[in-house]
Design a protein around this motif. Structure first.
Motif, PDB file in Angstrom:
ATOM      1  N   SER A   6       0.841  -1.188   0.000  1.00 12.83           N
ATOM      2  CA  SER A   6       0.000   0.000   0.000  1.00 12.83           C
ATOM      3  C   SER A   6       0.881   1.245   0.000  1.00 12.83           C
ATOM      4  N   PRO A   7       0.485   2.296  -0.720  1.00 14.20           N
ATOM      5  CA  PRO A   7       1.280   3.532  -0.708  1.00 14.20           C
ATOM      6  C   PRO A   7       1.355   4.114   0.702  1.00 14.20           C
ATOM      7  N   ASP A   8       2.488   4.712   1.009  1.00 13.08           N
ATOM      8  CA  ASP A   8       2.702   5.303   2.326  1.00 13.08           C
ATOM      9  C   ASP A   8       2.047   6.687   2.374  1.00 13.08           C
ATOM     10  N   PRO A   9       0.964   6.852   3.164  1.00  7.87           N
ATOM     11  CA  PRO A   9       0.284   8.145   3.186  1.00  7.87           C
ATOM     12  C   PRO A   9       1.030   9.226   3.969  1.00  7.87           C
ATOM     13  N   ALA A  13       4.455  11.896  -2.069  1.00  4.87           N
ATOM     14  CA  ALA A  13       4.336  10.993  -3.221  1.00  4.87           C
ATOM     15  C   ALA A  13       3.391   9.836  -2.893  1.00  4.87           C
ATOM     16  N   GLY A  14       3.419   9.372  -1.667  1.00  2.78           N
ATOM     17  CA  GLY A  14       2.525   8.299  -1.257  1.00  2.78           C
ATOM     18  C   GLY A  14       1.069   8.730  -1.270  1.00  2.78           C
ATOM     19  N   ARG A  15       0.803   9.946  -0.805  1.00  7.66           N
ATOM     20  CA  ARG A  15      -0.569  10.464  -0.827  1.00  7.66           C
ATOM     21  C   ARG A  15      -1.055  10.638  -2.265  1.00  7.66           C
ATOM     22  N   LYS A  16      -0.169  11.106  -3.137  1.00  2.00           N
ATOM     23  CA  LYS A  16      -0.534  11.271  -4.540  1.00  2.00           C
ATOM     24  C   LYS A  16      -0.822   9.908  -5.174  1.00  2.00           C
ATOM     25  N   ALA A  17       0.003   8.920  -4.885  1.00  2.00           N
ATOM     26  CA  ALA A  17      -0.208   7.572  -5.421  1.00  2.00           C
ATOM     27  C   ALA A  17      -1.502   6.968  -4.885  1.00  2.00           C
ATOM     28  N   LEU A  18      -1.807   7.220  -3.619  1.00  2.00           N
ATOM     29  CA  LEU A  18      -3.038   6.702  -3.019  1.00  2.00           C
ATOM     30  C   LEU A  18      -4.268   7.354  -3.645  1.00  2.00           C
ATOM     31  N   ARG A  19      -4.233   8.668  -3.864  1.00  2.00           N
ATOM     32  CA  ARG A  19      -5.348   9.357  -4.521  1.00  2.00           C
ATOM     33  C   ARG A  19      -5.562   8.819  -5.931  1.00  2.00           C
TER      34      ARG A  19
END
Length: 95
Positions: A6-9, A13-19
């Protein structure tokens, strides 16, 4: 469906990948539901706003109501799919 970690929030970059990942879940039902809802709303306001009182012999209100009623289950299904995907994705994997 769910592959990789899971992307790291906690990172930008993790928040962008999660969105981005969440936007890609249930795209078709959400898109169809929004189109049908918009068309239905336009047909509902057509008699008063545009002066259209007959579409192929039908009042535009009835096709508008039908389009809205078809759109609601699609939008609810898309929301439930996104919620279940997110719950499955954010649950840590036990070894």
């Amino acid at each position: 469906m769910m592959s990789g970690p899971s992307p790291d929030p906690s990172t930008r970059a993790g928040r962008k990948a999660l969105r981005h990942e969440m936007r890609m879940v249930a795209v078709r039902p959400r898109r169809w539901g929004l189109w049908l809802l918009a068309i239905g709303a336009l047909l509902l306001i057509a008699p008063s706003a545009f002066g259209i009182h007959s579409l192929l012999g039908w009042s535009p209100v009835w096709p508008g109501l039908i389009a809205c009623l078809i759109a609601l289950p699609l939008l609810i299904a898309a929301a439930l799919l996104r919620r279940s995907y997110r719950q499955g994705r954010m649950t840590p994997v036990k070894d």
